[in-house]
Write a protein that holds these residues in place. Structure first.
Motif, mmCIF file in Angstrom:
data_model
loop_
_atom_site.group_PDB
_atom_site.id
_atom_site.type_symbol
_atom_site.label_atom_id
_atom_site.label_comp_id
_atom_site.label_asym_id
_atom_site.label_seq_id
_atom_site.Cartn_x
_atom_site.Cartn_y
_atom_site.Cartn_z
ATOM 1 N N ASP A 120 -11.028 3.657 0.725
ATOM 2 C CA ASP A 120 -9.883 5.050 0.842
ATOM 3 C C ASP A 120 -10.826 5.579 2.099
ATOM 4 N N LYS A 121 -9.945 6.045 2.652
ATOM 5 C CA LYS A 121 -10.445 7.222 4.069
ATOM 6 C C LYS A 121 -9.279 8.696 3.391
ATOM 7 N N GLY A 122 -10.138 9.699 2.668
ATOM 8 C CA GLY A 122 -8.574 10.457 2.876
ATOM 9 C C GLY A 122 -7.799 10.053 1.823
ATOM 10 N N SER B 257 -5.382 4.416 1.379
ATOM 11 C CA SER B 257 -6.080 3.482 0.458
ATOM 12 C C SER B 257 -5.767 2.469 1.677
ATOM 13 N N GLN B 258 -6.360 1.942 0.711
ATOM 14 C CA GLN B 258 -5.966 0.237 1.669
ATOM 15 C C GLN B 258 -6.511 -0.651 1.099
ATOM 16 N N VAL B 259 -5.694 -1.776 0.595
ATOM 17 C CA VAL B 259 -5.417 -3.439 -0.416
ATOM 18 C C VAL B 259 -5.226 -4.133 0.429
ATOM 19 N N SER B 260 -6.783 -5.214 0.330
ATOM 20 C CA SER B 260 -6.220 -5.853 0.910
ATOM 21 C C SER B 260 -6.575 -7.253 0.281
ATOM 22 N N PHE C 241 -2.599 -4.044 3.383
ATOM 23 C CA PHE C 241 -2.346 -2.549 2.823
ATOM 24 C C PHE C 241 -2.194 -1.747 3.773
ATOM 25 N N VAL C 242 -2.201 -0.563 4.472
ATOM 26 C CA VAL C 242 -2.713 0.458 4.298
ATOM 27 C C VAL C 242 -1.942 1.711 3.604
ATOM 28 N N LEU C 243 -2.056 2.070 2.440
ATOM 29 C CA LEU C 243 -1.135 3.381 2.324
ATOM 30 C C LEU C 243 -1.157 5.032 2.410
ATOM 31 N N GLY D 91 -8.858 5.831 -5.828
ATOM 32 C CA GLY D 91 -7.947 4.717 -5.748
ATOM 33 C C GLY D 91 -7.852 3.173 -6.441
ATOM 34 N N LYS D 92 -9.433 3.015 -6.503
ATOM 35 C CA LYS D 92 -9.764 1.838 -6.978
ATOM 36 C C LYS D 92 -8.619 0.673 -7.502
ATOM 37 N N SER D 93 -8.708 1.620 -8.907
ATOM 38 C CA SER D 93 -7.675 0.584 -9.625
ATOM 39 C C SER D 93 -6.280 0.260 -9.179
ATOM 40 N N LEU D 94 -5.834 1.007 -7.930
ATOM 41 C CA LEU D 94 -5.042 -0.017 -7.776
ATOM 42 C C LEU D 94 -4.896 -1.076 -7.096
ATOM 43 N N GLY D 95 -5.570 -1.804 -7.236
ATOM 44 C CA GLY D 95 -6.048 -2.999 -6.873
ATOM 45 C C GLY D 95 -5.879 -3.804 -8.046
#
Length: 107
Positions: free
Chosen positions: A13-15, A18-21, A67-69, A87-91
Motif C-alpha cells: 500500500d501507499k497512501g 492498495s496493490q495486490v499481486s 491489481f492497483v486499487l 489492506g493486508k487482509s485484502l489478499g
C-alpha cells in the motif's frame, strides 16, 4: 476450486492505494488466472471497498497479475478508521475467490 488453490498473493500500500499481486504456483495456470481473475470479479469479491479506480497489469513472464486499487484504503493508513488500514487482509480475502475451470486448462 478457489484462487488460493492455484496462486499466492503479495500486497502493498501507499497512501490510499492498495496493490495486490496474484502469482500462480504453476505457470501452466496463468491462462486460468487471466480468464478468471478480472477487475470486475475482484471488485465484486471485494464489494465492501469503495474503489475509485482499479487497474490490472499482466505479467506473463512471472505468471502473475497485479491489481492497483485506488481508494481502497478509505483515506489511507493515517486517515482511516478501518481495523486493517494497510489492506493486508485484502489478499487473504481474495484467496477465497471462486474459480471456474480446471487447473492447467488453457482455454
Amino acid at each position: 476450486m478457489q484462487l488460493g488453490d492455484i496462486a499466492h498473493l503479495r500486497t502493498g500500500d501507499k497512501g490510499d492505494i492498495s496493490q495486490v499481486s496474484v502469482i500462480a504456483y504453476d505457470p501452466a495456470d496463468y491462462a486460468l488466472l487471466l480468464r478468471e481473475v478480472t477487475v470486475d470479479r475482484v471488485l465484486t469479491h471485494l464489494a465492501t471497498l469503495t474503489v475509485r479506480r482499479a487497474t490490472r497489469y499482466e505479467l506473463p513472464g512471472l505468471g502473475a497479475l497485479n491489481f492497483v486499487l485506488e481508494g481502497a484504503l478509505n483515506g489511507g493508513v493515517t486517515r482511516s478508521l478501518a481495523l486493517d488500514a494497510h489492506g493486508k487482509s485484502l489478499g487473504a480475502q481474495l484467496l477465497d475467490l471462486p474459480l471456474r475451470g480446471t487447473i492447467g486448462d488453457p482455454s
